[in-house]
Design a protein around this motif. Structure first.
Motif, mmCIF file in Angstrom:
data_model
loop_
_atom_site.group_PDB
_atom_site.id
_atom_site.type_symbol
_atom_site.label_atom_id
_atom_site.label_comp_id
_atom_site.label_asym_id
_atom_site.label_seq_id
_atom_site.Cartn_x
_atom_site.Cartn_y
_atom_site.Cartn_z
ATOM 1 N N LEU A 1 0.172 12.455 -3.351
ATOM 2 C CA LEU A 1 -1.242 12.527 -2.979
ATOM 3 C C LEU A 1 -2.084 13.260 -4.011
ATOM 4 O O LEU A 1 -3.292 13.422 -3.827
ATOM 5 N N ASN A 2 -1.447 13.723 -5.089
ATOM 6 C CA ASN A 2 -2.180 14.374 -6.175
ATOM 7 C C ASN A 2 -2.578 13.314 -7.196
ATOM 8 O O ASN A 2 -1.760 12.839 -7.977
ATOM 9 N N TYR A 3 -3.842 12.948 -7.198
ATOM 10 C CA TYR A 3 -4.331 11.906 -8.103
ATOM 11 C C TYR A 3 -5.205 12.467 -9.221
ATOM 12 O O TYR A 3 -5.751 11.708 -10.018
ATOM 13 N N THR A 4 -5.349 13.787 -9.285
ATOM 14 C CA THR A 4 -6.342 14.364 -10.195
ATOM 15 C C THR A 4 -5.759 15.231 -11.304
ATOM 16 O O THR A 4 -6.464 15.557 -12.244
ATOM 17 N N ASP A 5 -4.509 15.611 -11.214
ATOM 18 C CA ASP A 5 -3.953 16.525 -12.214
ATOM 19 C C ASP A 5 -2.542 16.061 -12.566
ATOM 20 O O ASP A 5 -1.549 16.678 -12.170
ATOM 21 N N ILE A 6 -2.443 14.982 -13.317
ATOM 22 C CA ILE A 6 -1.156 14.357 -13.619
ATOM 23 C C ILE A 6 -0.909 14.432 -15.123
ATOM 24 O O ILE A 6 -1.641 13.825 -15.917
ATOM 25 N N ARG A 7 0.101 15.169 -15.504
ATOM 26 C CA ARG A 7 0.485 15.277 -16.910
ATOM 27 C C ARG A 7 1.941 14.830 -17.027
ATOM 28 O O ARG A 7 2.857 15.558 -16.650
ATOM 29 N N MET A 8 2.154 13.650 -17.567
ATOM 30 C CA MET A 8 3.492 13.070 -17.592
ATOM 31 C C MET A 8 4.468 13.928 -18.405
ATOM 32 O O MET A 8 5.635 14.091 -18.013
ATOM 33 N N ASP A 9 4.027 14.465 -19.515
ATOM 34 C CA ASP A 9 4.926 15.281 -20.337
ATOM 35 C C ASP A 9 5.367 16.537 -19.586
ATOM 36 O O ASP A 9 6.527 16.954 -19.697
ATOM 37 N N ASP A 10 4.452 17.146 -18.825
ATOM 38 C CA ASP A 10 4.806 18.335 -18.053
ATOM 39 C C ASP A 10 5.796 17.989 -16.946
ATOM 40 O O ASP A 10 6.721 18.766 -16.652
ATOM 41 N N ILE A 11 5.617 16.846 -16.313
ATOM 42 C CA ILE A 11 6.546 16.414 -15.256
ATOM 43 C C ILE A 11 7.955 16.286 -15.832
ATOM 44 O O ILE A 11 8.929 16.792 -15.262
ATOM 45 N N LEU B 1 0.811 -1.207 0.000
ATOM 46 C CA LEU B 1 0.000 0.000 0.000
ATOM 47 C C LEU B 1 0.851 1.266 0.000
ATOM 48 O O LEU B 1 0.539 2.235 -0.688
ATOM 49 N N HIS B 2 1.947 1.268 0.761
ATOM 50 C CA HIS B 2 2.762 2.485 0.843
ATOM 51 C C HIS B 2 3.508 2.777 -0.460
ATOM 52 O O HIS B 2 4.005 3.881 -0.663
ATOM 53 N N LYS B 3 3.566 1.787 -1.374
ATOM 54 C CA LYS B 3 4.193 2.026 -2.675
ATOM 55 C C LYS B 3 3.298 2.874 -3.581
ATOM 56 O O LYS B 3 3.758 3.393 -4.598
ATOM 57 N N ASN B 4 2.024 2.983 -3.226
ATOM 58 C CA ASN B 4 1.133 3.954 -3.859
ATOM 59 C C ASN B 4 0.887 3.681 -5.335
ATOM 60 O O ASN B 4 1.010 4.566 -6.194
ATOM 61 N N ALA B 5 0.506 2.436 -5.645
ATOM 62 C CA ALA B 5 0.147 2.105 -7.030
ATOM 63 C C ALA B 5 -1.032 2.947 -7.509
ATOM 64 O O ALA B 5 -1.213 3.125 -8.721
ATOM 65 N N ARG B 6 -1.798 3.455 -6.577
ATOM 66 C CA ARG B 6 -2.945 4.292 -6.941
ATOM 67 C C ARG B 6 -2.507 5.477 -7.803
ATOM 68 O O ARG B 6 -3.207 5.853 -8.745
ATOM 69 N N TRP B 7 -1.345 6.065 -7.501
ATOM 70 C CA TRP B 7 -0.870 7.219 -8.281
ATOM 71 C C TRP B 7 -0.575 6.793 -9.718
ATOM 72 O O TRP B 7 -0.904 7.511 -10.679
ATOM 73 N N ILE B 8 0.040 5.634 -9.888
ATOM 74 C CA ILE B 8 0.379 5.163 -11.230
ATOM 75 C C ILE B 8 -0.881 4.893 -12.042
ATOM 76 O O ILE B 8 -0.969 5.223 -13.225
ATOM 77 N N LEU B 9 -1.885 4.312 -11.396
ATOM 78 C CA LEU B 9 -3.140 4.048 -12.087
ATOM 79 C C LEU B 9 -3.841 5.352 -12.477
ATOM 80 O O LEU B 9 -4.413 5.457 -13.567
ATOM 81 N N ALA B 10 -3.774 6.342 -11.599
ATOM 82 C CA ALA B 10 -4.347 7.647 -11.930
ATOM 83 C C ALA B 10 -3.591 8.285 -13.092
ATOM 84 O O ALA B 10 -4.195 8.873 -14.003
ATOM 85 N N ALA B 11 -2.252 8.149 -13.077
ATOM 86 C CA ALA B 11 -1.450 8.689 -14.178
ATOM 87 C C ALA B 11 -1.782 7.992 -15.489
ATOM 88 O O ALA B 11 -1.873 8.627 -16.548
ATOM 89 N N ALA B 12 -1.977 6.680 -15.429
ATOM 90 C CA ALA B 12 -2.306 5.921 -16.643
ATOM 91 C C ALA B 12 -3.653 6.350 -17.209
ATOM 92 O O ALA B 12 -3.818 6.498 -18.428
#
Length: 361
Positions: free
Chosen positions: A319-329, A212-223
């Motif tokens: 903790l930001n799961y709503t505004d993820i832009r990989m190119d901007d990162i 859980l602490h690895k936070n796969a949720r963020w990766i799924l949100a990014a996908a």
């Protein structure tokens, strides 16, 4: 000079994970710096993995861990740590060392507590068994911190967490970080690219999704928000510890299951960037391993990761799961990987270890 004896039980009878990798890499570096007879590695006989060093003596002692009875091997393991290792190191001329979280030893002079994940991530303990395991770890940490003469941990962040949670009195805590040179000996297995139908430079890769602490949720949100890219996540395809991840099935997400070291290295080398969006890490070694293959890394700005990786990675808010832009990162400036790779080495860690023990002895 007192003899140094390491507890090596889990190095010969268990899979190699981060804690075991740290211990083996440290021992390998120490082996080039000590004289014969100064350091021993105590292991049970008939281990599944044979260990050989030039100057460190591997001593087989006590009963074998093999058993035909249910839970027999586990009971033997506990007995070996509690009785065999403790009895062998009871001599006043020996400094007993445990860097493998072998909690069942009766007495340890030197211990390495790598992180405080159970303490700081109680939400990861969801079942009754997990909650009891968490309490057991915390109980043993308290017990060990009262008895050890020297404590190692892997980062200043982890040290601060230990001090805040356990308040150890008059205990010297020395930073003994991770490094990456062990990764050089691993040969890439590029067949994994064909197996997963991946093209080099078109996908993001992440390790350790099962926790859980690895936070796969963020990766799924990014996908979900970046459908033009593929995301490969190693670990179990059914994420028992992460309900939200388990319930998501996205066409551009591949759960790769268990991967060999060679497959991991190949995916790190071929990925567009390696991602570590953890909520907590005592150190966080996978991005450094990825850096050694030339990969760029995207990591969380939480816990020890900024301390370890400085300006050589792209940071995200885990903790930001709503505004993820990989190119901007990835458009943000960052420093080359070399600054980090030159800072950390197992040879330096072995020197830190020996200096700390010299002061203790």
């Amino acid at each position: 000079m007192k003899k140094i004896v390491f507890n090596g039980q889990s190095l010969v009878n268990e899979k190699i994970y981060g804690v075991q990798r740290h211990a083996l890499s440290l021992l390998t570096a120490l082996d080039t710096m000590v004289k014969p007879g100064e350091v021993e590695l105590l292991v049970p006989p008939e281990g599944e993995r044979a260990l050989h060093f030039d100057n460190i003596k591997v001593v087989e002692c006590g009963p074998s861990m093999k058993s035909r009875l249910p839970f027999g091997a586990r009971l033997k393991e506990i007995w070996w740590r509690w009785h065999t290792f403790s009895r062998y190191t009871a001599d006043k001329g020996i400094v007993s060392v445990d860097t493998l979280l072998n909690y069942y030893a009766r007495h340890i002079d030197v211990f390495c507590l790598h992180d405080c994940i159970p303490e700081l991530c109680p939400e990861a303990s969801q079942t009754r068994r997990q909650k009891l395991a968490r309490q057991w770890v915390m109980f043993n940490n308290k017990r060990i911190l009262r008895q050890v003469k020297l404590l190692f941990t892997v980062s200043e962040t982890a040290k601060a967490d230990i001090q805040r949670i356990y308040h150890p009195k008059d205990l010297k805590i020395v930073i003994l970080p991770n490094a990456w040179q062990h990764f050089e000996a691993i040969e890439e297995d590029r067949h994994i690219l064909e197996k997963l139908h991946l093209e080099e430079g078109t996908f993001f890769f992440s390790l350790g999704s099962r926790f859980l602490h690895k936070n796969a949720r963020w990766i799924l949100a990014a996908a979900k928000q970046n459908p033009q890219y593929r995301f490969v996540i190693s670990g179990a395809s059914i994420l028992t510890e992460d309900r939200e991840a388990r319930e998501n099935t996205l066409p551009n997400v591949t759960f790769a299951g268990y991967l060999s070291d060679g497959e991991v290295k190949a995916l790190m080398h071929a990925c567009k960037a390696f991602i570590q969006p953890s909520l907590y890490e005592g150190f966080g070694i996978p991005p450094m391993e990825a850096m050694s293959t030339g990969a760029d890394c995207i990591v969380s700005n939480a816990s020890a990761l900024p301390e370890v990786y400085g300006q050589s990675v792209w940071y995200i808010d885990p903790l930001n799961y709503t505004d993820i832009r990989m190119d901007d990162i990835m458009a943000q400036p960052k420093e080359p990987n070399d600054a980090i790779l030159q800072k950390y080495s197992w040879q330096k860690n072995a020197e830190i270890f020996l200096r700390a023990l010299d002061e203790l002895r």
